[in-house]
Design an enzyme around this catalytic site. Structure first.
Site, PDB file in Angstrom:
ATOM      1  N   GLY A 710       0.733  -1.114   0.004  1.00 40.56           N
ATOM      2  CA  GLY A 710      -0.082  -0.073   0.004  1.00 40.56           C
ATOM      3  C   GLY A 710       0.738   1.158  -0.086  1.00 40.56           C
ATOM      4  O   GLY A 710       0.296   2.475   0.070  1.00 40.56           O
ATOM      5  N   PRO A 747       5.053  -4.539  -0.492  1.00 36.95           N
ATOM      6  CA  PRO A 747       4.665  -3.548  -1.421  1.00 36.95           C
ATOM      7  C   PRO A 747       4.716  -4.221  -2.821  1.00 36.95           C
ATOM      8  O   PRO A 747       5.542  -5.039  -3.119  1.00 36.95           O
ATOM      9  CB  PRO A 747       5.939  -2.642  -1.054  1.00 36.95           C
ATOM     10  CG  PRO A 747       7.025  -3.563  -0.712  1.00 36.95           C
ATOM     11  CD  PRO A 747       6.443  -4.721   0.199  1.00 36.95           C
ATOM     12  N   GLY A 748       3.829  -3.607  -3.605  1.00 40.82           N
ATOM     13  CA  GLY A 748       3.918  -3.640  -5.069  1.00 40.82           C
ATOM     14  C   GLY A 748       4.243  -2.131  -5.832  1.00 40.82           C
ATOM     15  O   GLY A 748       5.216  -2.048  -6.017  1.00 40.82           O
ATOM     16  N   CYS A 816     -13.790   1.924 -28.254  1.00 40.26           N
ATOM     17  CA  CYS A 816     -15.115   2.204 -28.534  1.00 40.26           C
ATOM     18  C   CYS A 816     -15.944   2.264 -27.069  1.00 40.26           C
ATOM     19  O   CYS A 816     -16.819   1.604 -26.659  1.00 40.26           O
ATOM     20  CB  CYS A 816     -15.796   1.257 -29.331  1.00 40.26           C
ATOM     21  SG  CYS A 816     -14.964   1.239 -30.933  1.00 40.26           S
TER      22      CYS A 816
HETATM   23  N1  LLP Z   1      -0.751  -7.290  -0.590  1.00 38.65           N
HETATM   24  C1  LLP Z   1      -1.879  -7.526  -1.276  1.00 38.65           C
HETATM   25  C2  LLP Z   1      -2.573  -8.816  -0.450  1.00 38.65           C
HETATM   26  C3  LLP Z   1      -2.509  -6.981  -2.246  1.00 38.65           C
HETATM   27  O1  LLP Z   1      -3.995  -7.207  -2.580  1.00 38.65           O
HETATM   28  C4  LLP Z   1      -1.729  -5.939  -2.834  1.00 38.65           C
HETATM   29  C5  LLP Z   1      -2.201  -5.176  -3.816  1.00 38.65           C
HETATM   30  C6  LLP Z   1      -0.386  -5.442  -2.270  1.00 38.65           C
HETATM   31  C7  LLP Z   1      -0.046  -6.202  -1.340  1.00 38.65           C
HETATM   32  C8  LLP Z   1       0.486  -4.565  -2.965  1.00 38.65           C
HETATM   33  O2  LLP Z   1      -0.339  -3.462  -2.805  1.00 38.65           O
HETATM   34  P1  LLP Z   1       0.730  -2.094  -3.438  1.00 38.65           P
HETATM   35  O3  LLP Z   1       1.734  -1.735  -2.530  1.00 38.65           O
HETATM   36  O4  LLP Z   1       0.794  -2.187  -4.956  1.00 38.65           O
HETATM   37  O5  LLP Z   1      -0.457  -0.791  -3.116  1.00 38.65           O
HETATM   38  N2  LLP Z   1      -5.048  -1.620  -9.462  1.00 38.65           N
HETATM   39  C9  LLP Z   1      -4.917  -0.678  -8.396  1.00 38.65           C
HETATM   40  C10 LLP Z   1      -4.158  -1.220  -7.171  1.00 38.65           C
HETATM   41  C11 LLP Z   1      -4.655  -2.668  -6.553  1.00 38.65           C
HETATM   42  C12 LLP Z   1      -3.895  -3.165  -5.569  1.00 38.65           C
HETATM   43  C13 LLP Z   1      -4.458  -4.625  -5.470  1.00 38.65           C
HETATM   44  N3  LLP Z   1      -3.607  -5.176  -3.976  1.00 38.65           N
HETATM   45  C14 LLP Z   1      -4.306   0.418  -9.057  1.00 38.65           C
HETATM   46  O6  LLP Z   1      -3.808   0.456 -10.014  1.00 38.65           O
HETATM   47  O7  LLP Z   1      -3.824   1.237  -8.047  1.00 38.65           O
END
Ligand code: LLP
Length: 864
Positions: A710, A747-748, A816
Site C-alpha cells: 500500500g 509492497p507492489g 469504443c
Molecule cells: N498485498 C496484497 C494482499 C495486495 O492485494 C496488494 C495489492 C499488495 C500487497 C500491494 O499493494 P501496493 O503496495 O501495490 O499498493 N490496481 C490498483 C491497485 C490494486 C492493488 C491490489 N492489491 C491500482 O492501479 O491502483
C-alpha cells in the site's frame, strides 16, 4: 497616490518570509529580484522575517523565561544557527551579527527575564529579524547589490487602541500609517536598496513592540503605505491565492486579480498565504499588493488592488475552516424579548470571545466561534455556558467546519447555486450566513463532512458558471498546471533518456518502458529506511516482468503471489530459489492445493476453506488475513478493509476460525492485513501493526505480522511523498513494544510505479465544442487506471518537450467507450499526428492490467 519621490523613482517593497531567507541560494534569488527592480529604476525596500524556526525558539525563551537553564539551551541553538548561516554566506565581518548575539546574552541576564516582562519579551522576539536583516544586508552588499540596513522601529510607531490589553499593546501592536513625505525624500539620499525587519515597531515611549501573527506581511504593508509605494510584493513559496486550497483541490485556479475586500475575505476565511491584517494598510493607501513565488519569479502571482466598477459577479474562492464551535441559545423568556441579544452578547464579551457568524430567530440565536480568533477550550466554554444558562438554554455543537464561498456580489448569484445547495441537501447544515457586505456565503456543517465536500463544490461552481474561470483577467492556470514544471524539474529518469525513448517509440507503440535503476532505488529506499521490517515480499501483481522480478529478488525480497498463474511464473524464472507468499482470494479449492504443492506460505482469509476443505490444511501452518475494519487508499476501489470489501476475515469470526483451525490441527503462525493501495498517510502501517500485535498475543501461536503493502507514490504535483522515516518510526515503536513478533511487508506499487512509462503515438486530432481531443494509440486496453480509478498520470508530448505546454486537451484512446480517456484537461505542447506522447508513472498496474478489448492487442514492453 503613488506620487514619485523627489528624484522621480518609485518605491517597491519586497517582503521575504522565513524559508526565503534561510539558505544562501534563497538569498541569491533575493539579490536577483532586487537587482531586476533596480534595473527598472525602482527604489527597493526589502522587509524580512527571521530565519525559519527562529521566532518559535525566541518564543520558547519568552514562554520558559523562569527556567534559566532552558533559556540558555535554546539561546545556544539560536546562536549556533546564525553562526552557521554566517559561514554559509561566507561573510567576512562578523561585527553586525555579534552585536545582536551580545544583545541576546544581555537579555538572558536581564532582571526582567525572571517575571517575563512584556517589554523584555518584545525585545527578545525582535532579535530574529534583527539578525536575519543584518546577515542579509552584508550578503547582498558582498554580492554586488549595495544594500543599506534600516531599523524599522525608527519608522513604524504603534498606537494604543481603546480597550487594548497590555499584552496586545506590546505583542500584537498596530501602526497607523500615512504617506511619510520626510522618509520618501530622505531615503534616496542614503542609497537605492534598503533592508529592514518585519514584525516590529516602537511605541510612543520608544520601546520595542511586536506586530503579532503575520507581522512581517503587515510591516511590508505599513512601509508600502509610508512610502506610497508603487507595489508591495509578498514573496513566498506559493504563486498566490487560489480558488481553493490546492492541497485538497489540485484543480484550484490561481486568482490573478482580486480586490482588497475579496482578498481580505479569502484570507480571513481560510487561505494561509496572507495574513488578513496586512490588507487594510495598503487598501487605505491605495497601494497594490502582489503575492509571488520566490522559486518561480516568472509566475504572474496574485495582484490585489481596488475593485473594478464593472466587474461581473463571480465566486472567486471556496474555503473551509475547521475547529468551529457553534453555540445555540434558546430564549426561555418572552417571545422577541427586548434586550435578549444584548444580554447574550454581553456574556461573550465578558469571556473575551469574539463572535464570527450569527443567525437569529424569534426565540433563538446561534453564533459561531472561530478558533483562530479565540482561545476556545473546554474551560472557557464551560464557564461561558454556565453564565449563559442563567438567561437561556444553551447547546454547544462542535466540531464544525465553515465552508465559505467568497466573491463580490454574492446575492446576485443565488440562481447559480442550485447544484451547490443540492450537495448540502444530504448533510446536516447547522447554520447558513450571508455576510452583510455581500462578499460571502457560509455554510456550517459537521467537521467530518467538510474535507470531501470542498473539491466537489469547487467543480460544481465551475460547471454552474458561478465561478467564471474562463475570465482570464481574474483566473490564472490551475495549481497542477502551474507546478507541473516542478514535477519535471524533480528530474524523472525519462527526461534524461528522451532520445532512447523516442527511438523505442519508432520501433513500436504503445510501448511500456521500464528503468531498472528506479526499481533498485525504490527497493533500497524501503529496505534502508524501514528497518523494523524483517522480511520483504514484492507483490508481483503490480508488475511481473521477469527483469523487474530479478532486480527485486536480487535486493533480498521474496515474492507475493495471488494465483497459480503467478506462482508458476515465479517458479519458471527462479525455480525454488525464492520464497513465495501466497494470498489468493475467493479462489477454488484447487488453487490452495496448487499453492501448497508449490511450497508457498499460504494465506487464508475466510472460514469457508477450513469449514469445507479442512483436510487440505490439516497439520499445516498458515497465515490468516484479517479485516481490521478500516481502510485507506487512493480510490474507493482500492480500499480493502471494512464490510463493503470482500477481503479478510472479519474480527468477529476470529474465534470460530481458531476453533476450526484447532479442529483440523492447523496452526495460525502469521497474521496478515492489507487494507488498501496508494496510501500516503505515514501512520497507516503503525496502526495496522499495533492492532495485529494485540490480536496475535491472544492467539498465542503467531510468529509474524504482515502489515501488507500500500505504500503510495505521489501522482500530482501537490501531493507530498510518503514520509518513509515516519513509517519506520511508527513500526519501530510497535516492534519495541512487541519484540516477539517478526514484521513482514509486501509492497507492489512503490517499487515499480515511477520506473515505468507508457509511450503512445498521436493518431488524430479533433475539435468539438470547447473540447480539443488528441487521439493516441494507447487506450483503456493498455492502461486502465484513469478509466477505472480516475487515476492521474502525468502526460507530456515527448516529441516537443522543450516547447511550451499550452494546449488544453483531452487525451483519448481508440477504444469504443466514452470512458477511454487517459487524461482530462491536460496542457500539452501543441500535438501533431505522429508525435510521441509519454504517460508517466505507468510501471505499476499498467501492462499487467491491460486487456485485448476491441482486439487491439497489447503494448510492447522493454526494460532499459
Ligand atoms: N498485498 C496484497 C494482499 C495486495 O492485494 C496488494 C495489492 C499488495 C500487497 C500491494 O499493494 P501496493 O503496495 O501495490 O499498493 N490496481 C490498483 C491497485 C490494486 C492493488 C491490489 N492489491 C491500482 O492501479 O491502483
Amino acid at each position: 497616490m503613488n506620487a514619485a519621490p523627489a528624484n522621480g523613482a518609485q518605491w517597491v517593497v519586497l517582503k521575504f518570509g522565513g524559508t526565503s531567507v534561510s539558505t544562501r541560494p534563497r538569498w541569491d534569488k533575493i539579490a536577483a529580484i532586487a537587482k531586476a527592480k533596480r534595473a527598472q529604476g525602482k527604489h527597493v525596500l526589502i522587509v524580512v522575517s527571521a530565519l525559519s524556526g527562529t521566532t518559535d525558539k525566541l518564543k520558547a525563551i519568552c514562554d520558559g523565561h523562569a527556567d534559566a537553564g532552558k533559556c540558555r539551551a535554546v539561546a545556544d541553538e539560536i546562536i549556533a544557527r546564525h553562526r552557521a548561516m554566517f559561514v554559509e554566506l561566507e561573510l567576512k565581518d562578523a561585527g553586525g551579527l555579534d552585536t545582536w548575539l551580545a544583545r541576546l546574552e544581555r537579555l538572558l541576564a536581564d532582571p526582567r527575564r525572571t517575571d517575563g516582562a512584556l517589554t523584555w519579551q518584545a525585545e527578545v522576539l525582535a532579535l530574529g529579524e534583527m539578525m536575519s536583516s543584518t546577515l542579509g544586508a552584508a550578503y547582498l552588499t558582498a554580492s554586488g547589490v549595495a544594500t543599506r540596513w534600516l531599523d524599522s522601529r525608527e519608522h513604524l510607531l504603534s498606537e494604543a487602541l481603546p480597550n487594548q490589553s497590555a499584552w496586545g499593546s506590546y505583542l500584537s501592536a498596530q501602526v497607523p500609517t500615512a504617506r511619510d513625505e520626510a522618509l520618501i525624500t530622505k531615503l534616496p539620499t542614503l542609497g537605492e536598496i534598503f533592508i529592514t525587519q518585519g514584525f516590529m515597531a516602537r511605541n510612543a515611549a520608544g520601546e520595542t513592540v511586536i506586530l503579532g501573527r503575520g507581522g512581517s506581511d503587515t510591516s511590508a504593508s505599513y512601509f508600502g503605505a509610508l512610502l506610497d509605494a508603487e507595489i508591495v510584493e509578498i514573496w513566498t513559496d506559493v504563486a498566490g491565492m487560489f480558488s481553493a486550497n490546492p492541497r485538497s483541490v489540485p484543480n484550484a485556479r490561481l486568482l490573478s486579480k482580486l480586490d482588497y475586500e475579496e482578498a481580505q475575505e479569502i484570507a480571513t476565511t481560510g487561505a494561509k498565504v496572507l495574513h488578513p491584517r496586512c490588507i487594510n494598510p495598503v487598501r487605505e493607501a491605495g497601494v497594490p499588493l502582489a503575492i509571488k513565488d520566490t522559486n518561480y519569479p516568472e509566475f504572474a502571482g496574485t495582484e490585489i488592488c481596488a475593485a473594478v466598477a464593472d466587474a461581473l459577479p463571480s465566486v472567486k474562492a471556496i474555503s473551509s475552516r475547521s475547529g468551529i464551535t457553534l453555540i445555540s441559545m434558546e430564549s426561555i423568556g418572552m417571545w422577541q424579548q427586548v434586550g435578549f441579544l444584548a444580554d447574550v452578547f454581553e456574556i461573550f464579551k465578558r469571556h473575551g470571545l469574539s463572535i464570527d457568524l450569527v443567525s437569529t430567530a424569534e426565540t433563538n440565536v446561534t453564533v459561531s466561534l472561530d478558533p483562530t480568533e479565540n482561545l476556545v477550550n473546554t474551560d472557557v466554554l464551560s464557564a461561558l455556558c454556565t453564565d449563559l444558562a442563567g438567561i437561556c438554554r444553551v447547546k454547544v455543537i462542535a466540531p464544525c467546519a465553515a465552508i465559505t464561498l467568497v466573491g463580490r456580489g454574492m446575492r446576485s448569484m443565488l440562481h447559480k447555486f442550485s447544484t451547490i445547495l443540492a450537495e448540502f441537501g444530504s448533510l446536516r447544515v447547522h447554520l447558513i450566513s450571508q455576510s452583510s457586505n455581500n462578499l460571502n456565503l457560509t455554510f456550517v456543517v459537521d467537521e467530518s463532512a467538510a474535507s470531501d465536500l470542498v473539491p466537489q463544490l469547487h467543480d460544481l461552481l465551475i460547471k454552474a458558471e458561478a465561478m467564471r474561470v474562463e475570465d482570464s483577467a481574474v483566473f490564472g492556470p490551475s495549481w497542477v498546471d502551474l507546478y507541473k514544471k516542478k514535477l519535471v524539474q524533480d528530474a524523472p529518469w525519462w527526461r534524461a533518456r528522451r532520445d532512447e525513448l523516442l527511438k523505442l517509440a519508432r520501433q513500436a507503440t504503445p510501448h511500456y518502458v521500464y528503468d531498472l535503476a528506479t526499481v533498485r532505488a525504490q527497493a533500497q529506499a524501503l529496505r534502508g529506511t524501514i528497518k523494523a521490517v524483517d522480511r520483504w515480499f514484492y507483490a508481483i501483481k503490480a508488475n511481473s516482468h521477469p527483469a523487474i522480478l530479478r532486480e527485486i529478488v536480487a535486493r533480498g525480497f521474496g515474492l507475493e503471489c495471488v494465483s497459480p498463474g503467478e506462482i508458476a511464473h515465479v517458479r519458471e524464472i527462479f525455480g525454488d530459489a525464492v520464497d513465495i507468499l501466497y494470498t489468493p482470494n475467493f479462489c477454488p479449492r484447487a488453487d490452495y492445493a496448487a499453492g501448497i504443492a508449490a511450497g508457498a506460505r499460504v494465506t487464508v482469509d475466510n472460514l469457508h476453506p477450513l469449514e469445507h476443505w479442512g483436510e487440505l490444511f490439516a497439520g499445516r501452518e498458515i497465515e490468516l488475513r484479517l479485516d481490521l475494519d478500516f481502510a485507506r487508499g487512493h480510490h474507493d476501489k482500492v480500499k480493502t478493509g471494512g464490510a463493503a470489501s470482500k477481503f479478510g476475515l472479519s474480527l468477529n469470526e476470529l474465534d470460530e476460525f481458531l476453533r476450526l483451525a484447532r479442529q483440523h490441527d492447523v496452526r495460525v503462525v502469521g497474521l496478515h492485513a492489507h487494507l488498501g493501495s496508494g496510501i500516503l498517510d505515514a501512520k497507516h502501517w503503525k496502526e495496522v501493526c499495533a492492532q495485529q500485535a494485540s490480536i496475535a498475543e491472544k492467539i498465542g501461536t503467531v510468529r509474524s505480522l504482515n502489515v501488507g503493502g500500500g505504500y503510495g507514490v505521489p501522482a500530482r504535483a501537490d501531493e507530498a511523498p510518503l514520509d518513509l522515516a515516519a513509517v519506520a518510526a511508527g513500526l519501530a515503536e510497535v516492534k519495541a513494544a512487541y519484540p516477539q513478533f517478526e514484521l513482514w511487508s509486501e509492497p507492489g506499487r512503490f517499487l515499480v510505479a515511477d520506473a515505468g512509462v507508457l509511450l503512445a503515438r498521436v493518431t488524430q486530432l479533433k475539435r468539438k465544442g470547447e473540447f480539443r481531443y488528441v487521439g493516441v494509440d494507447a487506450g483503456m486496453h493498455t492502461l486502465i487506471r484513469p478509466a477505472l480509478y480516475e487515476a492521474y498520470h502525468e502526460i507530456v508530448n515527448l516529441s516537443r518537450i522543450d516547447e511550451p505546454a499550452d494546449e488544453l486537451v483531452q487525451v483519448v484512446g481508440p477504444i469504443c467507450e466514452s470512458g477511454d480517456v487517459l487524461g482530462n484537461h491536460r496542457r500539452l505542447a501543441a500535438p501533431q499526428e505522429g508525435d510521441v506522447i509519454l504517460i508517466a508513472q505507468a510501471g505499476a498496474y499498467g501492462a499487467v492490467m491491460s486487456s485485448d478489448y476491441n482486439l487491439r492487442g497489447r503494448a510492447t514492453e522493454t526494460v532499459l
